[in-house]
Design an enzyme around this catalytic site. Sequence first.
Site, PDB file in Angstrom:
ATOM      1  CD  GLU A   1      -4.216  -7.993   1.065  1.00 50.56           C
ATOM      2  OE1 GLU A   1      -4.557  -9.078   0.609  1.00 50.56           O
ATOM      3  OE2 GLU A   1      -4.978  -7.014   1.347  1.00 50.56           O
ATOM      4  CB  SER A   2      -0.027 -13.176   2.165  1.00 48.95           C
ATOM      5  OG  SER A   2       1.053 -12.283   2.564  1.00 48.95           O
TER       6      SER A   2
END
Length: 345
Positions: free
Chosen positions: A162-163
């Site tokens: 995700e990040s």
Amino acid sequence: MLLRTAGPRFPAKRSFCPLCILLCLFTPGLWACRAGRDASPDALPSAHVAAVSRVLIPADGGQTIRMPRLMGDAHALWSPLNARERAVALDLPALNAEERLAVWLPHTEENVMRRYLGRLTEARRGTTDHVLRRAALYMPVVLEGVRRQGLPQELACLPLVESAFEPGCVSSAGAAGLWQLMPQTAREFGLRVDRVTDERFDVEKSTAAATLYLAYLYDLFHDWPLALAAYNSGEGTMRRALRRYGNTSLAEVMRQCRADDADKRVLQEETLRYVPQFAAAVLIMSKNHELGLGGAPLLPETRAARSPSRSSGRAAPEQRRLAMQGSYDALPPASAAPPPMSRLP
């Protein structure tokens, strides 16, 4: 009686009054000030891309910040594959990873996972090593949050996709934080997102909200690969995909989606590659030491799987090829269903 004289016509000479010029310059500003006074104090800005390296967030509320440069790490690791990127030749049984991969990865997607693994261990090895060192800072909090909800501990690897474990990450769609939660989803699962405070950037609080959302998705779809894909696309989109393709298997949904006309596909390419990316992340974080990445192992070894109680109503792991160590019967009751949403722009 009007007399018209023949001859060429010339435009009349125009003179500009200095006062008129000043009024033209200041009138838009006055209207803007009035619009600002008339606007509701609770009105919240929408997300939009301000530049290649800057995104104003979020969609429907929260702070407006510059997108950190470290967002580039997530793009470098997980952007779409190109034709030159080949599948890595790793002996997966020797890494004792076959159980974990079989748990999460549709069998049709192993080659996609191996190609991402090649990028992580070869083409982007330096970036991967850097990201894993950053991940070590947050894994204790993330693992504790996952365990508190009784979820499989492999889900602690999801922020890598995700990040890239950057808590300040912001996407062009307005998703933010370690878990890239959209504002509406964050609010539905207990976070404060408004002009004053955006708790998506709080690692502990966002982990609690994200794990609640994952538990809700599992209770909705009764299958972790489907729940993971829905985390990316939104549960409404996944429901439409299941209705259109008439299947409960992510592998079959993905196969039919890829065979469908491009303009009719329910799932976008980002979702189609999401679960293979997650499987590569699980392997990287559980076997980083053997692969020479990031020092000590970040994900503990797999424990014996706990079977759910028969009263839970969930299918047995062996029936769903989900023989994982998480406690299924420990999941909290699903919260009230939030409105269908999508994380894709």
